[in-house]
Design an enzyme around this catalytic site. Structure first.
Site, mmCIF file in Angstrom:
data_model
loop_
_atom_site.group_PDB
_atom_site.id
_atom_site.type_symbol
_atom_site.label_atom_id
_atom_site.label_comp_id
_atom_site.label_asym_id
_atom_site.label_seq_id
_atom_site.Cartn_x
_atom_site.Cartn_y
_atom_site.Cartn_z
ATOM 1 N N HIS A 123 0.838 -1.193 0.000
ATOM 2 C CA HIS A 123 0.000 0.000 0.000
ATOM 3 C C HIS A 123 0.874 1.244 0.000
ATOM 4 C CE1 HIS A 123 0.835 -0.556 4.352
ATOM 5 N NE2 HIS A 123 0.939 0.764 4.323
ATOM 6 N N LEU A 124 0.241 2.397 -0.172
ATOM 7 C CA LEU A 124 0.900 3.694 -0.053
ATOM 8 C C LEU A 124 0.139 4.499 0.993
ATOM 9 C CD1 LEU A 124 0.802 2.927 -3.392
ATOM 10 C CD2 LEU A 124 2.478 4.792 -3.333
ATOM 11 N N SER A 125 0.818 4.898 2.042
ATOM 12 C CA SER A 125 0.163 5.554 3.176
ATOM 13 C C SER A 125 -0.243 6.988 2.841
ATOM 14 C CB SER A 125 1.097 5.569 4.387
ATOM 15 O OG SER A 125 1.327 4.265 4.867
ATOM 16 N N GLN A 167 9.326 6.585 12.613
ATOM 17 C CA GLN A 167 9.781 7.678 13.475
ATOM 18 C C GLN A 167 10.515 7.173 14.716
ATOM 19 O OE1 GLN A 167 6.199 10.131 14.109
ATOM 20 N NE2 GLN A 167 7.278 11.784 13.093
ATOM 21 N N TYR A 205 3.187 13.411 7.625
ATOM 22 C CA TYR A 205 4.513 14.005 7.694
ATOM 23 C C TYR A 205 4.638 15.207 6.754
ATOM 24 C CZ TYR A 205 5.225 9.273 9.473
ATOM 25 O OH TYR A 205 5.101 8.102 10.165
ATOM 26 N N PRO A 208 6.333 14.562 2.559
ATOM 27 C CA PRO A 208 6.361 13.091 2.605
ATOM 28 C C PRO A 208 6.993 12.472 1.363
ATOM 29 C CG PRO A 208 4.177 13.854 2.014
ATOM 30 C CD PRO A 208 4.972 15.086 2.348
ATOM 31 N N PHE A 210 6.217 9.413 -0.698
ATOM 32 C CA PHE A 210 5.227 8.361 -0.926
ATOM 33 C C PHE A 210 5.927 7.134 -1.513
ATOM 34 C CE2 PHE A 210 2.950 12.428 -1.354
ATOM 35 C CZ PHE A 210 2.052 12.271 -0.312
ATOM 36 N N HIS A 211 5.581 5.964 -1.012
ATOM 37 C CA HIS A 211 6.300 4.760 -1.428
ATOM 38 C C HIS A 211 5.476 3.508 -1.142
ATOM 39 C CE1 HIS A 211 7.193 5.201 2.862
ATOM 40 N NE2 HIS A 211 7.319 3.885 2.877
#
Length: 272
Positions: A123-125, A167, A205, A208, A210-211
């Site tokens: 997924h991508l958060s 984090q 964040y 960010p 994205f990944h």
């Protein structure tokens, strides 16, 4: 497991005879004065067996957080009854070519960090993991649906290998960073953040990356994976991608829905 009620039983028939005789004595007129002068028999209480007490643990202590039950992962916040971990993301449907790429990259990375394991889903958060009280789940999801209603489907590409840590530095990830479609992700996050603020929750964040995470391990392993390992992974991934006939389309994916996971519940919000 059914629990038998805690009740007392007489041990023999002689107890019944004694009880009957005592009842007869109480009904005789001459015995009234003596009955009043008698002190009441003390009430004997039997201790509750420890096995029964252990069936009802104190709710203040909460359930034991056993990290071995979820791959050694450490919670970023303590588990409390009525609190539901909640996460907003775009699901990534892995195609065969994507899994072929992963089958090459992961064994190579494991030569540098043997603890790495493949992600169970991709997924991508669009949000951090936040805590929702149970009675706020449905209002939160409905508000999120309202904010997602205007967004359309879009294509994105994630093809740049990168190393990430959370984090708290308790987990390390190998991921594929988004190289096209970044602006659409930022727009989505902007609306998700508005919902988070409405419910006084932590926003995403700043700036960010994205990944799609491919693999992970417990602890901070970025020193082992960055540098030479990362360079080799990037070179290998490009070689593999170029071997496919439609290499430009290999890691190009259509984002069709936003999904929210709260505890064990999933809510889908289709894009137009």
């Amino acid at each position: 497991m059914s629990v038998a009620p805690l009740v007392g039983y007489s041990s023999s028939g002689s107890d019944n005879e004694a009880e009957a005789e005592a009842a007869t004595e109480r009904t005789r007129p001459g015995n009234k004065r003596r009955r009043r002068s008698q002190s009441p028999l003390p009430c004997q209480r039997f201790p509750v067996p420890e096995s029964v007490l252990n069936m009802f643990p104190s709710t203040e202590e909460g359930p034991e957080d056993d990290s071995t039950k979820h791959g050694g992962r450490i919670r970023t916040f303590p588990h409390e009854r009525g609190n539901w971990a909640t996460h907003v993301y775009i699901p990534y449907e892995a195609r065969e070519e994507f899994l072929d790429l992963l089958d090459v990259l992961l064994p190579h990375a494991q030569t540098y960090e043997p603890r790495l394991v493949r992600m169970e889903e991709f997924h991508l958060s669009l949000s951090q993991s936040v805590v929702l009280r149970h009675h706020w789940i449905l209002p939160f999801v409905q508000t999120l649906k309202d904010h997602m209603a205007a967004f359309q489907k879009f294509f994105f590409t994630a093809n740049q290998v990168k190393i990430y840590t959370n984090q708290e530095k308790t987990r390390t990830f190998i991921g594929l960073e988004v190289t096209s479609g970044h602006a659409q992700f930022l727009d989505l996050v902007s609306e998700v953040d508005r919902v988070m603020e409405e419910f006084s929750l932590t926003t995403f964040y700043q700036d960010p990356s994205f990944h799609v995470s491919l693999a992970w391990c417990v602890g901070d392993a970025h020193l082992q994976l960055e540098g030479q390992c990362l360079q080799e992974l990037q070179v290998n991934s490009q070689k593999i991608i170029e071997e496919f006939e439609d290499s430009e389309l290999l890691l190009r994916v259509l984002a069709e829905q936003v999904r929210c996971k709260s505890g064990n519940k999933f809510f889908s919000m289709p894009l137009k």
